[in-house]
Scaffold this motif. Structure first.
Motif, PDB file in Angstrom:
ATOM      1  N   THR B 213      26.069  -5.573 -81.740  1.00  0.00           N
ATOM      2  CA  THR B 213      24.669  -5.931 -82.020  1.00  0.00           C
ATOM      3  C   THR B 213      23.694  -5.494 -80.934  1.00  0.00           C
ATOM      4  OG1 THR B 213      25.076  -8.107 -81.058  1.00  0.00           O
ATOM      5  CG2 THR B 213      25.275  -7.923 -83.441  1.00  0.00           C
ATOM      6  N   SER B 214      24.218  -5.189 -79.745  1.00  0.00           N
ATOM      7  CA  SER B 214      23.322  -4.780 -78.655  1.00  0.00           C
ATOM      8  C   SER B 214      23.015  -3.283 -78.701  1.00  0.00           C
ATOM      9  CB  SER B 214      23.964  -5.123 -77.310  1.00  0.00           C
ATOM     10  OG  SER B 214      25.139  -4.335 -77.144  1.00  0.00           O
ATOM     11  N   LYS B 215      23.652  -2.578 -79.652  1.00  0.00           N
ATOM     12  CA  LYS B 215      23.585  -1.110 -79.614  1.00  0.00           C
ATOM     13  C   LYS B 215      22.606  -0.482 -80.618  1.00  0.00           C
ATOM     14  CE  LYS B 215      27.106  -0.634 -76.675  1.00  0.00           C
ATOM     15  NZ  LYS B 215      26.845  -0.254 -75.286  1.00  0.00           N
ATOM     16  N   THR B 216      21.832  -1.290 -81.333  1.00  0.00           N
ATOM     17  CA  THR B 216      20.964  -0.749 -82.395  1.00  0.00           C
ATOM     18  C   THR B 216      20.083   0.396 -81.896  1.00  0.00           C
ATOM     19  OG1 THR B 216      20.902  -2.939 -83.409  1.00  0.00           O
ATOM     20  CG2 THR B 216      19.280  -1.353 -84.181  1.00  0.00           C
ATOM     21  N   VAL B 217      19.401   0.151 -80.806  1.00  0.00           N
ATOM     22  CA  VAL B 217      18.456   1.149 -80.299  1.00  0.00           C
ATOM     23  C   VAL B 217      19.206   2.381 -79.781  1.00  0.00           C
ATOM     24  CG1 VAL B 217      16.737   1.603 -78.500  1.00  0.00           C
ATOM     25  CG2 VAL B 217      16.625  -0.515 -79.837  1.00  0.00           C
ATOM     26  N   GLU B 218      20.327   2.126 -79.094  1.00  0.00           N
ATOM     27  CA  GLU B 218      21.120   3.238 -78.542  1.00  0.00           C
ATOM     28  C   GLU B 218      21.600   4.166 -79.667  1.00  0.00           C
ATOM     29  OE1 GLU B 218      25.247   3.732 -76.049  1.00  0.00           O
ATOM     30  OE2 GLU B 218      24.147   1.861 -75.804  1.00  0.00           O
ATOM     31  N   ILE B 219      22.127   3.561 -80.737  1.00  0.00           N
ATOM     32  CA  ILE B 219      22.618   4.358 -81.875  1.00  0.00           C
ATOM     33  C   ILE B 219      21.456   5.132 -82.515  1.00  0.00           C
ATOM     34  CG2 ILE B 219      23.651   4.213 -84.189  1.00  0.00           C
ATOM     35  CD1 ILE B 219      25.798   3.251 -82.592  1.00  0.00           C
ATOM     36  N   ALA B 220      20.312   4.436 -82.664  1.00  0.00           N
ATOM     37  CA  ALA B 220      19.141   5.087 -83.265  1.00  0.00           C
ATOM     38  C   ALA B 220      18.748   6.315 -82.457  1.00  0.00           C
ATOM     39  CB  ALA B 220      17.987   4.095 -83.356  1.00  0.00           C
ATOM     40  N   LYS B 221      18.771   6.169 -81.145  1.00  0.00           N
ATOM     41  CA  LYS B 221      18.398   7.299 -80.275  1.00  0.00           C
ATOM     42  C   LYS B 221      19.411   8.434 -80.372  1.00  0.00           C
ATOM     43  CE  LYS B 221      15.356   5.243 -76.897  1.00  0.00           C
ATOM     44  NZ  LYS B 221      15.163   4.688 -75.575  1.00  0.00           N
ATOM     45  N   LEU B 222      20.701   8.046 -80.482  1.00  0.00           N
ATOM     46  CA  LEU B 222      21.735   9.079 -80.577  1.00  0.00           C
ATOM     47  C   LEU B 222      21.579   9.931 -81.843  1.00  0.00           C
ATOM     48  CD1 LEU B 222      24.957   7.326 -79.227  1.00  0.00           C
ATOM     49  CD2 LEU B 222      24.048   9.556 -78.498  1.00  0.00           C
ATOM     50  N   ALA B 223      21.128   9.314 -82.916  1.00  0.00           N
ATOM     51  CA  ALA B 223      20.917  10.082 -84.152  1.00  0.00           C
ATOM     52  C   ALA B 223      19.889  11.177 -83.917  1.00  0.00           C
ATOM     53  CB  ALA B 223      20.469   9.156 -85.286  1.00  0.00           C
ATOM     54  N   VAL B 224      18.876  10.848 -83.129  1.00  0.00           N
ATOM     55  CA  VAL B 224      17.831  11.827 -82.811  1.00  0.00           C
ATOM     56  C   VAL B 224      18.346  12.842 -81.789  1.00  0.00           C
ATOM     57  CG1 VAL B 224      15.509  12.120 -81.834  1.00  0.00           C
ATOM     58  CG2 VAL B 224      15.996  10.201 -83.396  1.00  0.00           C
ATOM     59  N   GLU B 225      19.069  12.321 -80.784  1.00  0.00           N
ATOM     60  CA  GLU B 225      19.544  13.195 -79.698  1.00  0.00           C
ATOM     61  C   GLU B 225      20.637  14.176 -80.147  1.00  0.00           C
ATOM     62  OE1 GLU B 225      18.595   9.875 -76.214  1.00  0.00           O
ATOM     63  OE2 GLU B 225      20.621  10.114 -76.993  1.00  0.00           O
ATOM     64  N   THR B 226      21.346  13.825 -81.234  1.00  0.00           N
ATOM     65  CA  THR B 226      22.347  14.757 -81.765  1.00  0.00           C
ATOM     66  C   THR B 226      21.739  15.690 -82.812  1.00  0.00           C
ATOM     67  OG1 THR B 226      22.967  13.107 -83.413  1.00  0.00           O
ATOM     68  CG2 THR B 226      24.307  13.193 -81.412  1.00  0.00           C
ATOM     69  N   CYS B 227      20.457  15.484 -83.097  1.00  0.00           N
ATOM     70  CA  CYS B 227      19.716  16.289 -84.085  1.00  0.00           C
ATOM     71  C   CYS B 227      20.139  15.999 -85.529  1.00  0.00           C
ATOM     72  CB  CYS B 227      19.837  17.787 -83.787  1.00  0.00           C
ATOM     73  SG  CYS B 227      19.112  18.212 -82.194  1.00  0.00           S
ATOM     74  N   LEU B 228      20.834  14.879 -85.734  1.00  0.00           N
ATOM     75  CA  LEU B 228      21.152  14.497 -87.122  1.00  0.00           C
ATOM     76  C   LEU B 228      19.929  13.867 -87.787  1.00  0.00           C
ATOM     77  CD1 LEU B 228      24.789  13.119 -86.771  1.00  0.00           C
ATOM     78  CD2 LEU B 228      24.046  15.064 -88.176  1.00  0.00           C
ATOM     79  N   TRP B 229      19.012  13.308 -86.998  1.00  0.00           N
ATOM     80  CA  TRP B 229      17.779  12.731 -87.559  1.00  0.00           C
ATOM     81  C   TRP B 229      16.576  13.316 -86.840  1.00  0.00           C
ATOM     82  CZ3 TRP B 229      16.511  10.811 -91.919  1.00  0.00           C
ATOM     83  CH2 TRP B 229      15.263  10.179 -92.083  1.00  0.00           C
ATOM     84  N   PRO B 230      16.048  14.424 -87.341  1.00  0.00           N
ATOM     85  CA  PRO B 230      14.892  15.048 -86.687  1.00  0.00           C
ATOM     86  C   PRO B 230      13.609  14.243 -86.907  1.00  0.00           C
ATOM     87  CG  PRO B 230      15.541  16.292 -88.647  1.00  0.00           C
ATOM     88  CD  PRO B 230      16.513  15.167 -88.511  1.00  0.00           C
ATOM     89  N   LEU B 231      12.790  14.174 -85.870  1.00  0.00           N
ATOM     90  CA  LEU B 231      11.512  13.464 -85.993  1.00  0.00           C
ATOM     91  C   LEU B 231      10.389  14.496 -86.135  1.00  0.00           C
ATOM     92  CD1 LEU B 231      11.875  10.684 -83.226  1.00  0.00           C
ATOM     93  CD2 LEU B 231      12.582  10.632 -85.628  1.00  0.00           C
ATOM     94  N   TYR B 232       9.655  14.387 -87.235  1.00  0.00           N
ATOM     95  CA  TYR B 232       8.574  15.349 -87.466  1.00  0.00           C
ATOM     96  C   TYR B 232       7.455  14.722 -88.293  1.00  0.00           C
ATOM     97  CZ  TYR B 232      11.131  15.841 -91.912  1.00  0.00           C
ATOM     98  OH  TYR B 232      11.773  15.592 -93.095  1.00  0.00           O
ATOM     99  N   GLU B 233       6.333  15.409 -88.320  1.00  0.00           N
ATOM    100  CA  GLU B 233       5.193  14.979 -89.124  1.00  0.00           C
ATOM    101  C   GLU B 233       4.770  16.112 -90.040  1.00  0.00           C
ATOM    102  OE1 GLU B 233       3.465  13.621 -85.239  1.00  0.00           O
ATOM    103  OE2 GLU B 233       2.180  12.454 -86.584  1.00  0.00           O
ATOM    104  N   MET B 234       4.335  15.766 -91.237  1.00  0.00           N
ATOM    105  CA  MET B 234       3.856  16.780 -92.187  1.00  0.00           C
ATOM    106  C   MET B 234       2.434  16.419 -92.625  1.00  0.00           C
ATOM    107  SD  MET B 234       7.232  17.100 -94.596  1.00  0.00           S
ATOM    108  CE  MET B 234       6.959  18.690 -95.378  1.00  0.00           C
ATOM    109  N   GLU B 235       1.576  17.414 -92.602  1.00  0.00           N
ATOM    110  CA  GLU B 235       0.225  17.211 -93.114  1.00  0.00           C
ATOM    111  C   GLU B 235       0.036  18.147 -94.294  1.00  0.00           C
ATOM    112  OE1 GLU B 235      -2.715  17.372 -89.921  1.00  0.00           O
ATOM    113  OE2 GLU B 235      -1.225  16.429 -88.625  1.00  0.00           O
ATOM    114  N   ASP B 236      -0.324  17.583 -95.430  1.00  0.00           N
ATOM    115  CA  ASP B 236      -0.508  18.369 -96.664  1.00  0.00           C
ATOM    116  C   ASP B 236       0.674  19.299 -96.932  1.00  0.00           C
ATOM    117  OD1 ASP B 236      -3.008  17.175 -97.147  1.00  0.00           O
ATOM    118  OD2 ASP B 236      -3.932  18.521 -95.695  1.00  0.00           O
TER     119      ASP B 236
END
Lengths: 404, 291
Positions: B213-236
């Motif tokens: 239960t203490s690892k939620t944020v760590e796991i979330a960050k790992l998804a981004v750091e491994t490039c499995l969950w890319p963070l991006y924004e789209m306009e139109d």
């Protein structure tokens, strides 16, 4: 029925039933309309679209959704946000809304919805019977049935008044027979805006989705509290019995038109045979009553306007001295071989001292015509019950043996 | 920023939904109305007669929160109250990608001015971790379990942000509860942009994914750091901003911490599946220009 036709004549216009409904909705000043087109409800939503396009309904948003499910869902949001909310549907559309119907009543949102009654699939059929709305019997909606286009028009204003009453807060279905009423042109007095404004106050719910006074709607209720929510809904239905009558009386005082409150009666005072029915068929039955009365047959009509709440006491008072009661149903509970009006009426008599035989006929399925002769034959069957008791409790009529 | 989600709700320790709701409300402020469909968030925050919501909130059904939000927006417009009050529909991946799909699609096509926040924990968590359209490749769930002849869910995630962008949404963004500032900024941007806007937040679920239960944020960050969950924004419909990942970590770092991927490291042939997952990450690096 109390009406002064002579006085009404000067105000009458010949319009389609659907137009009369749309015009009534407009007069009721809704804030949000949301609907998905489906035959035979289409003309209602088309007329409303035109009113909106012509700027004739001020302060109103029309949400043109992608399904009936979303049509009613949008009204969950709008009604909870304090907007007077309206939709119309029928048949498959109403069935698709089934889950949302419970939601609207459970959250005590006084949405008004016109049902242009139509048969349900399969086989697919677009014509009139009342299986669609009867199938929604237990969803917690008030259900009113109209006899003609004037009544469905006037019932629209009554529905908002009943549902939005702070003591009631229940959604209301106003039911009109599809095509028979929705697509017929007949003389109607359209609702007068000023009179409706006098009759129907603005919708101002005590509780709504308001950032200035945040409330939680549709909370999660466990076994500790769920029962009490249902109990309170039933209590509101009990209170609605009187409110439906009051709404009809107040409407009569202002508009001069009355079609009954919970029920209406025609030649029942001394009747041996009482026919019970809902919707447009009561017009045909009145003709049959006139014809048979001229021949000395003591027959009368009990028109049921309110199916939910079910007017037990009012019905008992009318039928208690009859020799036989016949319920005519445009619906069937498959597996019981009975229509709903028959089952409910019969059930309300058990455990009482009223000892009157009740029989049922399932008629007009999928839009099959109900000629005067069919009603006359049914009266003949009723006479036999008086003479020799019940032989068949409930049955179909006019079956085509060659198709079976 | 004041938290408008009151403490004392019944979420699990380390609950992703609680974080997502809190960050969303931080972005919105007090003048908003929130709709939530059936799911963990609804159940844990509103056991009658209690409520954790310090703003007006409504639950309707599993499949219609975007339609309910449409109605609220219409009511505010009709009564001349639109403009300052923000309308937010916030739901899980089941209520968004699956059963709620038609309702979301209809609301976006009609152009209602509201923001839809998807809290993507990649399965139906409220009913016991069953597969959804957002469940990733090779994850084991109770309805896509790994077994003698199965590596779990063999379909890729439905690309919901692309679907919403295709509806003509003026603003679509991906985010993660592991990056609160990013999420708050994107939700705020979405709320400020007129029209139907969409924020898809990745949200690791301690119970469903199987991690401490203490690892939620760590796991979330790992998804981004491994490039499995890319963070991006789209306009139109166009990608305008991407969060770069300087030194991408191998996907094993992310997968090994979760029970739902355990079979990949215990079962014969699991290494091939891990390679396929690495290929998905590499594809993201290429496609979104993450480096």
């Amino acid at each position: 029925m109390r009406r002064d036709y002579e006085k009404e004549k000067k105000d009458m216009v010949v319009v389609e039933g659907s137009y009369a409904v749309a015009s009534a909705v407009k007069a009721c000043r809704p804030n949000v309309i949301s609907a998905y087109p489906i035959t035979p409800q289409t003309h209602i939503v088309e007329e409303l679209s035109q009113f909106i396009a012509d700027g004739e309904i001020p302060n109103c948003e029309y949400v043109m959704v992608e399904s009936e499910f979303s049509a009613l869902s949008a009204l969950v949001g709008s009604s909870a946000a304090g907007a007077r909310s309206y939709s119309a549907t029928t048949s498959q559309g109403l069935e698709l809304m089934h889950e949302v119907l419970f939601n609207v009543s459970g959250m005590r949102l006084p949405v008004v919805m016109t049902i242009a009654n139509r048969a349900v699939s399969a086989p697919i059929n677009i014509w009139n019977d009342q299986q669609d709305s009867i199938s929604q019997r237990d969803t917690g909606w008030i259900q009113l049935y109209a006899e003609d286009t004037q009544e469905i028009s006037d019932m629209t204003a009554q529905a908002f008044k009943i549902g939005e009453d702070p003591d009631i807060l229940l959604p209301v279905m106003t039911c009109m027979d599809g095509f028979i009423l929705s697509h017929v042109y007949e003389p109607v007095v359209l609702l007068d805006d000023d009179l409706v404004a006098e009759y129907l106050p603005p919708f101002e719910p005590e509780l709504k989705l308001d950032p200035k006074n945040p409330k939680t709607f549709g909370a999660f209720a466990d076994p500790n509290s769920y029962t009490e929510f249902r109990y309170l809904q039933q209590q509101a239905m009990d209170k609605a019995l009187k409110k439906i009558e009051d709404a009809a009386d107040e409407f009569y005082d202002l508009f001069g038109r009355y079609y009954g409150g919970l029920i209406d009666t025609y030649e029942t005072d001394d009747a041996d045979i009482i026919l019970m029915a809902m919707g447009s068929i009561v017009g045909t039955i009145k003709d049959v009553v006139d014809k048979l009365r001229a021949k000395g047959v003591k027959v009368g009509l009990l028109k049921v306007r309110s199916f939910r709440p079910f007017p037990v006491e009012a019905i008992h008072n009318v039928i208690k001295d009859a020799k036989v009661v016949v319920a005519l149903d445009k619906n069937i509970s498959i597996g019981l071989n009975e229509g709903a009006l028959f089952t409910e009426t019969k059930a309300t008599l058990y455990n009482t001292k009223i000892d009157v035989p009740v029989i049922g006929f399932m008629i007009g399925q999928g839009g099959r015509d109900i000629p005067v002769e069919t009603i006359e034959n049914i009266v003949d069957e009723a006479k036999k019950v008086i003479d020799s008791g019940i032989t068949v409790e409930s049955q179909f009529t006019d079956l085509k043996e060659e198709l079976l | 920023m004041k938290s408008l989600l009151a403490p004392g709700h019944r979420g699990c320790a380390g609950c992703c939904d609680a974080m997502a709701a809190k960050f969303t409300l931080m972005a919105a402020g007090e003048d908003c109305i929130v709709v939530s469909p059936t799911g963990c968030l609804e159940v844990m925050t509103t056991p009658y007669p209690e409520s954790s919501w310090e703003i007006p909130w409504i639950h309707s059904l599993f499949e219609n929160n975007a339609a309910v939000a449409s109605g609220i927006e219409a009511a505010l417009k009709a009564k001349g109250e639109m403009g300052k009050t923000k309308v937010i529909a916030m739901g899980g991946d089941g209520a968004t990608l699956d059963i709620g799909m038609r309702s979301v699609s209809g609301a976006f096509e009609r152009g209602h001015d509201f923001t839809f926040v998807c809290i993507d924990n990649e399965a139906y968590m409220n009913t016991g971790v069953q597969r959804s359209g957002a469940t990733p490749f090779a994850a084991s769930t109770t309805t896509s379990p790994a077994g003698e002849v199965s590596f779990g869910n063999i379909r890729p995630k439905k690309n919901m942000p692309a679907i919403m962008a295709a509806h003509g949404s003026p603003y679509v963004a991906t985010t993660s509860i592991g990056y609160p500032k990013d999420m708050i900024r994107k939700v705020k941007t979405a709320l400020d942009v007129e029209g139907p806007t969409y924020v898809h937040s990745h949200a690791p679920c301690t119970t469903g994914w199987g991690f401490d239960t203490s690892k939620t944020v760590e796991i979330a960050k790992l998804a981004v750091e491994t490039c499995l969950w890319p963070l991006y924004e789209m306009e139109d419909g166009e990608i305008t901003k991407v969060k770069k990942v300087k030194n991408p970590k191998p996907v094993e770092d992310y997968l090994k911490m979760q029970r739902r991927f355990k079979h990949l490291f215990t079962k014969e042939g699991g290494d091939e599946m891990v390679k396929k997952i690495q290929a998905l990450a590499d594809e993201n690096i290429e496609k979104f220009g993450l480096q």
